[in-house]
Design a protein around this motif. Structure first.
Motif, PDB file in Angstrom:
ATOM      1  N   ALA A  22       0.787  -1.146  -0.015  1.00  0.00           N
ATOM      2  CA  ALA A  22      -0.115   0.027   0.135  1.00  0.00           C
ATOM      3  C   ALA A  22       0.906   1.236  -0.081  1.00  0.00           C
ATOM      4  N   LEU A  23       2.203   1.229   0.602  1.00  0.00           N
ATOM      5  CA  LEU A  23       2.790   2.362   0.508  1.00  0.00           C
ATOM      6  C   LEU A  23       3.566   2.771  -0.775  1.00  0.00           C
ATOM      7  N   ARG A  80       2.209  19.312  -5.853  1.00  0.00           N
ATOM      8  CA  ARG A  80       2.551  18.443  -7.189  1.00  0.00           C
ATOM      9  C   ARG A  80       2.501  17.111  -7.208  1.00  0.00           C
ATOM     10  N   LEU A  81       3.245  16.482  -6.253  1.00  0.00           N
ATOM     11  CA  LEU A  81       3.232  15.105  -6.186  1.00  0.00           C
ATOM     12  C   LEU A  81       1.966  14.285  -5.927  1.00  0.00           C
ATOM     13  N   ALA A  82       0.897  14.955  -5.539  1.00  0.00           N
ATOM     14  CA  ALA A  82      -0.324  14.472  -5.419  1.00  0.00           C
ATOM     15  C   ALA A  82      -1.266  14.385  -6.589  1.00  0.00           C
ATOM     16  N   ALA A 115      20.134  11.184 -11.621  1.00  0.00           N
ATOM     17  CA  ALA A 115      19.482  12.302 -11.707  1.00  0.00           C
ATOM     18  C   ALA A 115      18.021  12.187 -10.855  1.00  0.00           C
ATOM     19  N   GLN A 116      17.654  10.915 -10.735  1.00  0.00           N
ATOM     20  CA  GLN A 116      16.561  10.530  -9.886  1.00  0.00           C
ATOM     21  C   GLN A 116      16.879  11.028  -8.365  1.00  0.00           C
ATOM     22  N   ALA A 117      18.050  10.184  -8.090  1.00  0.00           N
ATOM     23  CA  ALA A 117      18.620  10.616  -6.786  1.00  0.00           C
ATOM     24  C   ALA A 117      18.881  12.214  -6.408  1.00  0.00           C
ATOM     25  N   ASP A 118      19.150  12.891  -7.442  1.00  0.00           N
ATOM     26  CA  ASP A 118      19.415  14.288  -7.443  1.00  0.00           C
ATOM     27  C   ASP A 118      18.128  14.996  -6.904  1.00  0.00           C
ATOM     28  N   LEU A 119      16.944  14.371  -7.468  1.00  0.00           N
ATOM     29  CA  LEU A 119      15.906  15.141  -7.235  1.00  0.00           C
ATOM     30  C   LEU A 119      15.359  15.028  -6.051  1.00  0.00           C
ATOM     31  N   VAL A 120      15.704  13.592  -5.531  1.00  0.00           N
ATOM     32  CA  VAL A 120      15.065  13.201  -4.103  1.00  0.00           C
ATOM     33  C   VAL A 120      16.012  14.085  -3.299  1.00  0.00           C
ATOM     34  N   ALA A 121      17.220  14.192  -3.305  1.00  0.00           N
ATOM     35  CA  ALA A 121      18.125  15.060  -2.500  1.00  0.00           C
ATOM     36  C   ALA A 121      17.536  16.571  -2.247  1.00  0.00           C
ATOM     37  N   ALA A 122      17.275  16.956  -3.706  1.00  0.00           N
ATOM     38  CA  ALA A 122      17.106  18.419  -3.413  1.00  0.00           C
ATOM     39  C   ALA A 122      15.674  18.687  -3.166  1.00  0.00           C
ATOM     40  N   TYR A 123      14.720  17.683  -2.936  1.00  0.00           N
ATOM     41  CA  TYR A 123      13.554  17.576  -2.184  1.00  0.00           C
ATOM     42  C   TYR A 123      13.677  17.768  -0.746  1.00  0.00           C
ATOM     43  N   ALA A 126       1.411  -4.626 -12.314  1.00  0.00           N
ATOM     44  CA  ALA A 126       2.899  -4.958 -12.257  1.00  0.00           C
ATOM     45  C   ALA A 126       4.035  -4.304 -11.673  1.00  0.00           C
ATOM     46  N   SER A 127       3.250  -2.987 -11.220  1.00  0.00           N
ATOM     47  CA  SER A 127       4.344  -1.996 -10.798  1.00  0.00           C
ATOM     48  C   SER A 127       3.753  -0.875  -9.631  1.00  0.00           C
ATOM     49  N   PRO A 128       4.446  -0.282  -8.865  1.00  0.00           N
ATOM     50  CA  PRO A 128       4.091   0.650  -8.124  1.00  0.00           C
ATOM     51  C   PRO A 128       3.728   1.955  -9.130  1.00  0.00           C
ATOM     52  N   GLN A 129       2.846   2.681  -8.506  1.00  0.00           N
ATOM     53  CA  GLN A 129       2.386   3.860  -9.280  1.00  0.00           C
ATOM     54  C   GLN A 129       2.985   5.063  -8.582  1.00  0.00           C
ATOM     55  N   LEU A 130       4.349   5.499  -8.975  1.00  0.00           N
ATOM     56  CA  LEU A 130       5.011   6.615  -8.230  1.00  0.00           C
ATOM     57  C   LEU A 130       4.953   7.793  -9.214  1.00  0.00           C
ATOM     58  N   TYR A 131       4.972   8.930  -8.459  1.00  0.00           N
ATOM     59  CA  TYR A 131       5.331  10.020  -9.395  1.00  0.00           C
ATOM     60  C   TYR A 131       6.798  10.139  -9.811  1.00  0.00           C
ATOM     61  N   LEU A 132       6.770  10.187 -11.271  1.00  0.00           N
ATOM     62  CA  LEU A 132       8.067  10.178 -11.877  1.00  0.00           C
ATOM     63  C   LEU A 132       8.751   8.902 -11.496  1.00  0.00           C
ATOM     64  N   ASN A 133       8.260   7.752 -11.214  1.00  0.00           N
ATOM     65  CA  ASN A 133       8.700   6.644 -11.039  1.00  0.00           C
ATOM     66  C   ASN A 133       9.704   6.663  -9.596  1.00  0.00           C
ATOM     67  N   ILE A 134       9.383   7.634  -8.796  1.00  0.00           N
ATOM     68  CA  ILE A 134      10.257   7.887  -7.694  1.00  0.00           C
ATOM     69  C   ILE A 134       9.442   7.965  -6.267  1.00  0.00           C
ATOM     70  N   PHE A 135       8.538   9.212  -6.471  1.00  0.00           N
ATOM     71  CA  PHE A 135       7.909   9.542  -5.314  1.00  0.00           C
ATOM     72  C   PHE A 135       6.479   8.846  -4.757  1.00  0.00           C
ATOM     73  N   SER A 136       6.707   8.329  -3.637  1.00  0.00           N
ATOM     74  CA  SER A 136       5.499   7.604  -3.288  1.00  0.00           C
ATOM     75  C   SER A 136       4.137   8.576  -2.964  1.00  0.00           C
ATOM     76  N   ARG A 137       3.121   8.411  -3.365  1.00  0.00           N
ATOM     77  CA  ARG A 137       2.065   9.490  -2.998  1.00  0.00           C
ATOM     78  C   ARG A 137       1.472   9.049  -1.567  1.00  0.00           C
ATOM     79  N   SER A 138       1.413   7.671  -1.353  1.00  0.00           N
ATOM     80  CA  SER A 138       0.674   7.300  -0.032  1.00  0.00           C
ATOM     81  C   SER A 138       1.527   7.523   1.272  1.00  0.00           C
ATOM     82  N   ALA A 139       2.925   7.710   0.956  1.00  0.00           N
ATOM     83  CA  ALA A 139       3.860   7.500   2.000  1.00  0.00           C
ATOM     84  C   ALA A 139       5.035   8.673   1.936  1.00  0.00           C
ATOM     85  N   PRO A 140       4.850   9.766   2.587  1.00  0.00           N
ATOM     86  CA  PRO A 140       5.677  10.864   2.293  1.00  0.00           C
ATOM     87  C   PRO A 140       7.013  10.667   2.811  1.00  0.00           C
TER      88      PRO A 140
END
Ligand SMILES: Cc1cc2nc3c(=O)[nH]c(=O)nc-3n(C[C@H](O)[C@H](O)[C@H](O)COP(=O)(O)OP(=O)(O)OC[C@H]3O[C@@H](n4cnc5c(N)ncnc54)[C@H](O)[C@@H]3O)c2cc1C
Length: 443
Positions: A327-328, A393-395, A368-376, A334-348
């Motif tokens: 659920a998180l 935006r992630l919602a 580049a994915q990792a940079d975005l996480v770190a920037a956030y 077959a796959s998690p539905q994440l914002y930009l394949n990175i950000f969980s919507r259910s679990a900040p």
């Protein structure tokens, strides 16, 4: 007494290319982290000694060195265009040493669960030689890989020989003297078929659909280095590349493959022309889809049959994050539905790095994915208004990163992206966090 969440380290799960990239990005932003790696060393699946590795002795990159490496850490001069797994393992060693990541990774430490803590942050439980431990972290970066959980087909009937997934294949010598049927002609299946012709008593490859075969070199240069940085519009690229492939590899139907019922780049291309050469030499045969098994006989859907000792299923992998409640991750199909394949919507505070497949994205794409996480995370500390905007935006719906390609509706394509569209969106989102004032002014 509990520490305020922001002062806690971020947990990074996995020390493969994606996990290392995540640690490096967090470190560059001055964010503390703890890495967890269940094996004894870095490198992920490129470390063939890692029991979770799914590479084999003959595994080499299929994307070339310069399009795959981390931009800030090029491979040393003299590295071949398509290095093999030992080369790559050494590269990740140097990367971890160069950025002093190793001392902040707990090795032989398998994360068993990560759950949101009642008072903020994340509660991680992991197991090492000393037993089980639990600790609280600010956030979790899941970088545990995508190519570990075998997807095995359910065959009708029963087989007297051995059925094995490619995940457990290491070397052509395992095939010596055996009649081998390889199922699936993706990149691993074709690599293994090429190994097999040098060892096995007989080799067939069973396919369900046609493929586009891309040679590693055209005009004497690594194919993926042509036209770099100047992406062509999709229809033109599909038109030109299809014709270019015809020029270089000919029509795969001549070698017994079905004609693809989809357009080029609507599925992951197979970077292997050696298999066509071996087919042309009569070293192996293409067979239809498996219909049923009976003793040592395999019956195919076109009415043909063959006798085999080993069925080697190069049938891909399922996404699998066993330490996270599904659920998180908002799984759909077959796959998690994440914002930009990175950000969980259910679990900040839950981020996935490396859950992306694309032609030519390379490790820089994961970085580049990792940079975005770190920037956030950094914005949450230094630019709370920008971070709050970003959270809103992630919602919403995730941007379209297909590049207009209509990917096949297969499980393995459910987290596929077009590298140019994806990189552009990552860069745009990075800008929202790094230059929030400029963006506010522009609106
Ligand atoms: C044969 C082959 C060829 C490939 N060729 C290319 C190519 O040419 N170009 C390209 O870009 N990609 C290629 N890939 C894709 C490959 O997946 C990526 O290059 C890259 O390895 C992905 O890195 P990762 O860190 O996401 O995952 P991985 O490399 O799988 O690393 C994940 C790590 O997490 C660890 N781990 C897992 N679960 C836990 C847990 N619960 N606790 C602690 N640690 C855990 C694992 O031990 C592992 O070390 C290829 C893959 C294969 C199999």
């Amino acid at each position: 007494m509990h520490l305020p969440t922001a002062s806690l380290p971020v947990a990074v799960i996995g020390a493969g290319p994606s996990g290392l990239a995540a640690m490096r990005s967090l470190d560059r932003r001055g964010l503390s982290f703890t890495g967890f790696e269940k094996h004894t060393d870095v490198g992920g699946l490129w470390n063939i000694g890692n029991p979770a590795s799914t590479v084999y002795e003959s595994a080499h990159l299929i994307s070339s060195r310069t399009t795959t490496e981390f931009t800030e850490f090029p491979m040393p001069d003299g590295t071949p265009d398509y290095p093999g797994h030992r080369h790559l393992h050494r590269y990740f060693h140097s990367y971890a040493d160069n950025f002093r990541l190793r001392e902040r990774i707990r090795f032989s430490a398998e994360v068993l669960s990560a759950v949101p803590a009642a008072d903020g942050g994340w509660q991680l439980t992991w197991r090492d030689r000393g037993g089980e431990h639990t600790e609280r972290f600010r956030a979790v970066v899941a970088a545990s890989g995508t190519l570990h959980e075998p997807a095995l087909p359910a065959f009708a009937g029963s087989f007297d020989g051995e059925i094995r997934h490619a995940a457990r294949y290491r070397s052509g010598t395992e095939l010596a003297g055996r009649r081998v049927l390889i199922v699936g002609a993706g990149n691993s299946g074709c690599d293994i078929a090429v190994d097999a012709v040098h060892h096995a008593a007989a080799v067939d490859i069973s396919v369900r659909r046609g493929y586009y075969f891309v040679p590693k070199y055209v005009f004497g240069r690594p194919t993926d280095t042509l036209n770099q940085g100047r992406p062509l519009p999709r229809p033109l690229k599909q038109f030109l590349d299809k014709r270019l492939l015809r020029l270089f590899t000919g029509d795969p139907a001549r070698f017994g493959f079905p004609k693809p019922d989809y357009r080029i780049y609507e599925s992951h291309p197979v970077v292997n022309s050696l298999i066509l050469q071996h087919l042309g030499q009569g070293d192996l045969r293409v067979r239809a889809d498996v219909e049923r098994l009976d003793g040592t006989t395999v019956h195919f859907t076109d009415g043909g049959s063959g006798d085999y000792d080993l069925i080697l299923c190069a049938t891909g992998y399922r996404l699998h994050y066993p330490y996270l409640d599904s659920a998180l991750l908002d799984w759909r199909g077959a796959s998690p539905q994440l914002y930009l394949n990175i950000f969980s919507r259910s679990a900040p505070g839950l981020f996935v790095v490396g859950m992306v497949e694309a032609s030519g994205l390379g490790w820089q794409g994961r970085a580049a994915q990792a940079d975005l996480v770190a920037a956030y995370l950094a914005a949450q500390d230094g630019e709370p208004a920008a971070a709050a905007d970003f959270s809103r935006r992630l919602a919403g719906p995730s941007p379209d990163v297909t590049g207009g390609y209509r990917y096949l509706g297969l499980d393995r394509m459910s987290y596929y992206v077009n590298k140019d569209a994806y990189r552009a969106e990552l860069a745009r989102h990075q800008g929202l966090l790094d230059e929030p004032r400029e963006h506010a002014d522009a609106h």
